[in-house]
Design an enzyme around this catalytic site. Structure first.
Site, PDB file in Angstrom:
ATOM      1  CG  ASN A 119       2.388  -6.233   9.611  1.00 36.49           C
ATOM      2  OD1 ASN A 119       1.874  -5.159   9.307  1.00 36.49           O
ATOM      3  ND2 ASN A 119       1.904  -7.393   9.213  1.00 36.49           N
ATOM      4  CD1 TRP A 120       3.948  -1.284  13.734  1.00 33.57           C
ATOM      5  CD2 TRP A 120       3.445   0.861  13.347  1.00 33.57           C
ATOM      6  NE1 TRP A 120       4.979  -0.522  14.245  1.00 33.57           N
ATOM      7  CE2 TRP A 120       4.691   0.808  14.021  1.00 33.57           C
ATOM      8  CE3 TRP A 120       2.944   2.127  13.008  1.00 33.57           C
ATOM      9  CZ2 TRP A 120       5.433   1.948  14.352  1.00 33.57           C
ATOM     10  CZ3 TRP A 120       3.672   3.270  13.334  1.00 33.57           C
ATOM     11  CH2 TRP A 120       4.898   3.174  14.002  1.00 33.57           C
ATOM     12  CE  LYS A 121      -0.434  -8.452  11.939  1.00 31.30           C
ATOM     13  NZ  LYS A 121      -0.946  -9.746  12.336  1.00 31.30           N
ATOM     14  CG  HIS A 160       0.941 -10.628   6.703  1.00 29.59           C
ATOM     15  ND1 HIS A 160      -0.241 -11.068   7.265  1.00 29.59           N
ATOM     16  CD2 HIS A 160       1.828 -10.511   7.716  1.00 29.59           C
ATOM     17  CE1 HIS A 160      -0.064 -11.195   8.571  1.00 29.59           C
ATOM     18  NE2 HIS A 160       1.181 -10.869   8.869  1.00 29.59           N
ATOM     19  CD  GLU A 181      -3.028 -10.484   9.539  1.00 30.25           C
ATOM     20  OE1 GLU A 181      -2.773  -9.302   9.267  1.00 30.25           O
ATOM     21  OE2 GLU A 181      -2.676 -11.019  10.610  1.00 30.25           O
ATOM     22  CD  GLU A 238       4.768 -13.391   9.492  1.00 32.51           C
ATOM     23  OE1 GLU A 238       5.066 -12.776  10.514  1.00 32.51           O
ATOM     24  OE2 GLU A 238       3.875 -13.014   8.721  1.00 32.51           O
ATOM     25  N   GLY A 287      -0.725 -14.098  15.786  1.00 31.56           N
ATOM     26  CA  GLY A 287      -1.755 -13.456  16.585  1.00 31.56           C
ATOM     27  C   GLY A 287      -2.493 -14.416  17.505  1.00 31.56           C
ATOM     28  CB  SER A 306       2.829 -15.584  19.085  1.00 32.34           C
ATOM     29  OG  SER A 306       1.499 -15.578  18.594  1.00 32.34           O
ATOM     30  N   GLY A 353       4.022  -8.769  14.948  1.00 31.88           N
ATOM     31  CA  GLY A 353       2.724  -8.123  14.821  1.00 31.88           C
ATOM     32  C   GLY A 353       2.339  -7.435  16.121  1.00 31.88           C
ATOM     33  N   GLY A 354       1.573  -8.136  16.946  1.00 32.02           N
ATOM     34  CA  GLY A 354       1.031  -7.551  18.180  1.00 32.02           C
ATOM     35  C   GLY A 354       2.060  -6.836  19.043  1.00 32.02           C
TER      36      GLY A 354
END
Ligand code: PEP
Length: 252
Positions: free
Chosen positions: A9-11, A97, A99, A169, A175, A215, A236-237
């Site tokens: 997920n590049w957000k 998600h 967020e 998640e 994150g 993470s 993510g990251g």
């Protein structure tokens, strides 16, 4: 048999130039690994979906959207529909998600309507959910996860589940650098699979891929993925660097 999946997920990261560079780097990574029953998915931001799809064409990499609106069209300024995603050749969309839930007020009822809209447009759903830190501390995490599933996606009939991927998640691990232990992930994934079996049947439960997100990094991916009910990860990251995402693909 359920697939293994590594999804990135590049957000809201990466310009068009950066997105194409990353897509090209990932293409080389994926060309040099054997993907045994394993899918690799990337989810760039809306504006870069078409160009990233072009960049990965001919490779095993699939492209997904990070969100969509529940209506097909209409006066919803700034929104994008499932019909539009399908129209540019996409087959999958991430919904729910944390967020989106936390910053954009997406609740279970809204997500249930997005789930229906995605399926109506023949889009596979990568459905995210997970408890907050307080829920885990108060030992309420199973209840929270159970209710997110019941209210967001368990209204689907069993034959719709071939188009569903779940992503557990825990919010406290997203994150933050803090990850659920492989045992915590396995415990929750087994709980989820059980709940699906109780609600539907054994075949639906056995065939749905349940990803872990929070993470995941090259250093912990292999151990997390080794658990029997963990079918891969939503990353993510670490999905933003080809080297790291490539190492996570290799870990699976
Ligand atoms: C995510 O946002 O879905 C996620 C898992 O992020 P990270 O890997 O950075 O924790």
């Amino acid at each position: 048999m359920r697939s293994k999946i590594v999804a990135g997920n590049w957000k809201m990261n990466k310009t068009l130039k950066e997105s194409k560079e990353l897509a090209n780097e990932l293409k080389s990574v994926v060309e040099n690994v054997t993907l045994d029953n394993t899918r690799v998915i990337v989810a760039p931001t809306f504006v870069n979906l078409t160009r990233v799809s072009e960049a990965v064409e001919g490779s095993a990499i699939e492209v997904a959207a990070q969100n969509m609106h529940q209506a097909d069209s209409g006066a919803y300024t700034g929104e994008i529909s499932g019909e539009m995603l399908k129209g540019i050749g996409l087959n999958s969309v991430i919904l729910g998600h944390s967020e989106r839930r936390a910053y954009f007020g997406e609740d279970d009822a809204l997500l249930a309507s997005k789930v229906d809209a995605a399926l109506k447009n023949n889009l596979e759903i990568i459905f995210c959910f997970g408890e907050e830190l307080e829920d885990r501390k108060s030992d309420n995490h199973f209840n929270v996860v159970g209710s997110q599933l019941k209210n967001g996606i368990f209204h689907l009939p069993s034959d719709a589940w071939k188009n569903v991927v779940l992503a557990y998640e825990p919010v406290w691990a997203i994150g933050t650098g803090e990850t659920a232990s492989p045992e915590q992930a396995q415990e929750m994934h087994a709980f989820i699979r059980n709940l699906i079996e109780e609600t539907y049947n054994e075949s639906v439960a056995d065939n749905v891929s349940i990803l872990y997100g929070g993470s995941v990094k090259p250093g912990n991916a292999e151990e997390i993925f080794s658990k029997p009910d963990v079918d891969g990860g939503l990353i993510g990251g670490a999905a933003l660097k080809a080297e790291d995402f490539g190492a996570i693909i290799k870990a699976i």
